[in-house]
Design a protein around this motif. Structure first.
Motif, PDB file in Angstrom:
ATOM      1  N   VAL A 349      31.454 -10.699  22.802  1.00 47.36           N
ATOM      2  CA  VAL A 349      32.516 -11.595  22.320  1.00 47.36           C
ATOM      3  C   VAL A 349      33.836 -11.259  23.003  1.00 47.36           C
ATOM      4  CG1 VAL A 349      33.866 -12.273  20.294  1.00 47.36           C
ATOM      5  CG2 VAL A 349      31.385 -12.000  20.103  1.00 47.36           C
ATOM      6  N   LEU A 350      34.101  -9.975  23.186  1.00 48.73           N
ATOM      7  CA  LEU A 350      35.305  -9.559  23.898  1.00 48.73           C
ATOM      8  C   LEU A 350      35.337 -10.169  25.299  1.00 48.73           C
ATOM      9  CD1 LEU A 350      37.820  -7.601  24.203  1.00 48.73           C
ATOM     10  CD2 LEU A 350      36.197  -5.976  25.166  1.00 48.73           C
ATOM     11  N   LYS A 351      34.196 -10.167  25.963  1.00 49.61           N
ATOM     12  CA  LYS A 351      34.140 -10.726  27.317  1.00 49.61           C
ATOM     13  C   LYS A 351      34.406 -12.230  27.318  1.00 49.61           C
ATOM     14  CE  LYS A 351      31.415  -7.359  29.864  1.00 49.61           C
ATOM     15  NZ  LYS A 351      32.542  -7.148  30.816  1.00 49.61           N
ATOM     16  N   VAL A 352      33.962 -12.930  26.270  1.00 41.58           N
ATOM     17  CA  VAL A 352      34.277 -14.357  26.163  1.00 41.58           C
ATOM     18  C   VAL A 352      35.790 -14.544  26.110  1.00 41.58           C
ATOM     19  CG1 VAL A 352      34.041 -16.444  24.758  1.00 41.58           C
ATOM     20  CG2 VAL A 352      32.082 -14.913  25.043  1.00 41.58           C
ATOM     21  N   ASN A 353      36.458 -13.687  25.325  1.00 35.83           N
ATOM     22  CA  ASN A 353      37.918 -13.760  25.233  1.00 35.83           C
ATOM     23  C   ASN A 353      38.590 -13.394  26.558  1.00 35.83           C
ATOM     24  OD1 ASN A 353      37.826 -14.468  22.517  1.00 35.83           O
ATOM     25  ND2 ASN A 353      37.838 -12.351  21.832  1.00 35.83           N
ATOM     26  N   GLU A 354      38.045 -12.378  27.231  1.00 36.84           N
ATOM     27  CA  GLU A 354      38.605 -11.998  28.534  1.00 36.84           C
ATOM     28  C   GLU A 354      38.456 -13.144  29.533  1.00 36.84           C
ATOM     29  OE1 GLU A 354      38.037  -7.135  28.597  1.00 36.84           O
ATOM     30  OE2 GLU A 354      36.402  -8.409  29.306  1.00 36.84           O
ATOM     31  N   GLY A 355      37.332 -13.835  29.473  1.00 37.34           N
ATOM     32  CA  GLY A 355      37.140 -14.995  30.347  1.00 37.34           C
ATOM     33  C   GLY A 355      38.134 -16.100  30.035  1.00 37.34           C
ATOM     34  N   GLN A 356      38.414 -16.294  28.733  1.00 32.36           N
ATOM     35  CA  GLN A 356      39.397 -17.299  28.332  1.00 32.36           C
ATOM     36  C   GLN A 356      40.776 -16.972  28.912  1.00 32.36           C
ATOM     37  OE1 GLN A 356      39.772 -17.735  24.092  1.00 32.36           O
ATOM     38  NE2 GLN A 356      41.318 -19.365  24.220  1.00 32.36           N
ATOM     39  N   LEU A 357      41.124 -15.689  28.910  1.00 35.75           N
ATOM     40  CA  LEU A 357      42.408 -15.278  29.475  1.00 35.75           C
ATOM     41  C   LEU A 357      42.442 -15.536  30.979  1.00 35.75           C
ATOM     42  CD1 LEU A 357      45.172 -13.898  29.263  1.00 35.75           C
ATOM     43  CD2 LEU A 357      44.003 -11.693  29.505  1.00 35.75           C
ATOM     44  N   GLN A 358      41.369 -15.182  31.676  1.00 33.29           N
ATOM     45  CA  GLN A 358      41.316 -15.420  33.131  1.00 33.29           C
ATOM     46  C   GLN A 358      41.435 -16.913  33.442  1.00 33.29           C
ATOM     47  OE1 GLN A 358      41.498 -13.139  35.457  1.00 33.29           O
ATOM     48  NE2 GLN A 358      41.451 -11.490  33.937  1.00 33.29           N
ATOM     49  N   MET A 359      40.771 -17.735  32.610  1.00 32.57           N
ATOM     50  CA  MET A 359      40.865 -19.188  32.794  1.00 32.57           C
ATOM     51  C   MET A 359      42.312 -19.649  32.636  1.00 32.57           C
ATOM     52  SD  MET A 359      39.271 -22.171  30.331  1.00 32.57           S
ATOM     53  CE  MET A 359      40.411 -21.684  29.013  1.00 32.57           C
ATOM     54  N   ALA A 360      42.981 -19.147  31.589  1.00 35.75           N
ATOM     55  CA  ALA A 360      44.370 -19.558  31.336  1.00 35.75           C
ATOM     56  C   ALA A 360      45.293 -19.143  32.479  1.00 35.75           C
ATOM     57  CB  ALA A 360      44.851 -18.936  30.022  1.00 35.75           C
ATOM     58  N   LEU A 361      44.954 -18.025  33.128  1.00 36.10           N
ATOM     59  CA  LEU A 361      45.767 -17.560  34.256  1.00 36.10           C
ATOM     60  C   LEU A 361      45.394 -18.225  35.564  1.00 36.10           C
ATOM     61  CD1 LEU A 361      45.806 -13.728  33.384  1.00 36.10           C
ATOM     62  CD2 LEU A 361      47.610 -15.414  32.956  1.00 36.10           C
ATOM     63  N   GLY A 362      44.389 -19.122  35.513  1.00 38.00           N
ATOM     64  CA  GLY A 362      43.979 -19.866  36.702  1.00 38.00           C
ATOM     65  C   GLY A 362      42.957 -19.167  37.571  1.00 38.00           C
ATOM     66  N   HIS A 363      42.343 -18.084  37.061  1.00 34.46           N
ATOM     67  CA  HIS A 363      41.348 -17.324  37.824  1.00 34.46           C
ATOM     68  C   HIS A 363      39.946 -17.779  37.401  1.00 34.46           C
ATOM     69  CE1 HIS A 363      44.712 -14.059  37.666  1.00 34.46           C
ATOM     70  NE2 HIS A 363      44.952 -14.958  38.603  1.00 34.46           N
ATOM     71  N   TRP A 364      39.538 -18.948  37.888  1.00 35.27           N
ATOM     72  CA  TRP A 364      38.287 -19.546  37.398  1.00 35.27           C
ATOM     73  C   TRP A 364      37.057 -18.734  37.799  1.00 35.27           C
ATOM     74  CZ3 TRP A 364      36.213 -22.557  33.962  1.00 35.27           C
ATOM     75  CH2 TRP A 364      37.035 -23.464  33.265  1.00 35.27           C
TER      76      TRP A 364
END
Length: 447
Positions: A349-364
């Motif tokens: 679940v933490l990794k899902v959140n980390e992915g969400q942060l990367q997405m928000a920063l534009g790092h798809w």
């Protein structure tokens, strides 16, 4: 000697004694006189209303050399006291007083409480070892009535590690002992733990039946801390089944019951759970307030698992509020805690959140790699409820970015997992997300 339990001094009756004064006086007293004064200070404190004051009474008993008496007191009513004291403080005090193996009762009580302290601080392997040591003492001294509680605590650790078969084995063994030694209070806790294992496995009807029985038993016993725990578990189960408002009502009742009990651990846990439920209801600002309150208490108590969950869920709410930079540090902190706890599903679940942060920063690319890691981990675990929730979240991220193929793949898998669990509300939400995808894309064969 262990340090005094209250910062700045102790209190006997109405007379506070600052730490420096106490140490000066201690140094000028004979051992016999010092023991006598500590024993006198302990008497009013052990019958005090506040758990913190009763814990101070235990400190004075130990300083008076009354190890066996302190152990008996902790054994009879230790849980409410220990739930209101920092775990590090418990370990420091108990480890400062040697207990001889000839006193099996005191030796067992101290071994179990040290196991509790280790578990609260996130040292799960050493805690299991300590519990196994305590179990050996109970077996050797034929104290069968002590075994169900130990087995239940060992089961709780294994459940948190997603080792459901081991947890179930311990709980079945505990039930066997409880059939011989009637203990309604412990049966309530074992029923709750069994329900949590069944919930993790996706057996929600069986879990509901166990929790209904646990709530009834706790109500009959008028045990507020146990009732608060059972109500929190029942509320979380209702949320899992898609009845979020009903679940929240159980959680709010649990925090009221915990508040009346004065059990700081249960109050902290209730705030964390309420915050998580409010987040699912998209009441994000309210959720953040409860998570902040739970986090403050969890840190005071030194409860690493509660601190980890409060920090992780707080980061998730900050991300959903669009406060991406504010979420960076909580995510980092949560990862540090979860690396200690070794809970595979929560790390995913933490990794899902980390992915969400990367997405928000534009790092798809980074976001997609992180989500893939999370899904591989969750698919390898027997936790369909968490799999469904995480797949839905990732599918919606892809949908919002216009990546319809990826959105379809994740949402369809989420739909299957959600139907398996029987979460009606989640299923409806996933179906709503799928309706936002053109039919031509939905009908396209998977790659």
């Amino acid at each position: 000697r262990g340090s005094p339990p209250l910062p700045g001094g102790t209190a006997a009756g109405e007379y506070p004694m600052p730490a420096l004064v106490r140490e000066f006086v201690d140094g000028r007293l004979s051992e016999t006189r010092r023991h006598e004064l500590h024993a006198r200070a302990a008497r009013p404190l052990l019958t005090a209303t506040e758990p913190r004051e009763r814990w101070e009474g235990v400190y004075h008993l130990l300083e008076a050399g009354k190890i066996a008496e302190a152990a008996r007191f902790l054994d009879s009513e230790g849980a409410p006291i220990l739930d209101c004291v920092a775990a590090e403080e418990i370990a420091t005090l108990l480890q400062g007083h040697a207990v001889g193996e000839e006193d099996a009762n005191a030796y067992f009580v101290f071994a179990e409480i040290l196991g509790d302290s280790l578990r609260i601080r996130g040292h799960l392997g050493p805690a299991l070892f300590q519990y196994a040591h305590a179990r050996g003492i109970a077996d050797a001294s034929h104290q069968i009535g002590r075994l169900p509680r130990l087995l239940r605590k060992m089961a709780s650790i294994e459940r948190c590690r997603n080792h459901y078969a081991k947890a179930l084995g311990y709980l079945i063994e505990a039930q066997g002992y409880l059939a011989q030694e009637k203990n309604s209070a412990e049966m309530t806790e074992v029923l709750r733990e069994l329900a949590l294992v069944e919930q993790g496995l996706g057996h929600l009807d069986e879990a509901a039946s166990r929790l209904d029985e646990a709530v009834d038993l706790a109500t009959e016993l008028s045990d507020r801390s146990t009732l608060a725990r059972a109500l929190l578990a029942l509320g979380s189960l209702e949320v899992e089944r898609g009845h979020r408002t009903e679940g929240l009502n159980y959680h709010l009742e649990a925090v009221r019951v915990a508040g009346r009990s004065g059990d700081l651990t249960e109050i902290a846990r209730a705030h964390v759970v309420i915050g998580s439920t409010l987040a699912e209801l998209q009441r994000l600002d309210e959720a953040l307030g409860h998570l902040n309150e739970g986090l403050v208490l969890a840190r005071v108590l030194g409860n690493l698992r509660l601190t980890a969950y409060a920090t992780l869920n707080r980061a998730a709410v900050l991300l959903d509020l669009g406060r991406h930079q504010d979420a960076v540090e909580p995510l980092r902190e949560a990862k540090g805690y979860l690396d200690i706890l070794e809970e595979p599903d929560t790390l995913a679940v933490l990794k899902v959140n980390e992915g969400q942060l990367q997405m928000a920063l534009g790092h798809w690319s980074r976001a997609e790699q992180t989500w893939d890691q999370a899904m591989r981990a969750l698919r390898g675990l027997d936790n369909p409820a968490e799999l469904a929730r995480s797949l839905k979240r990732i599918g919606e991220f892809y949908l919002g970015a216009g990546k319809l193929g990826h959105a379809r793949t994740h949402l369809l898998e989420a739909l299957s997992a959600s139907r398996k669990v029987g979460n009606t509300a989640l299923t409806i939400e996933i179906e709503g997300a799928l309706r936002r995808i053109p039919e031509s894309e939905l009908l396209r064969p998977s790659a």
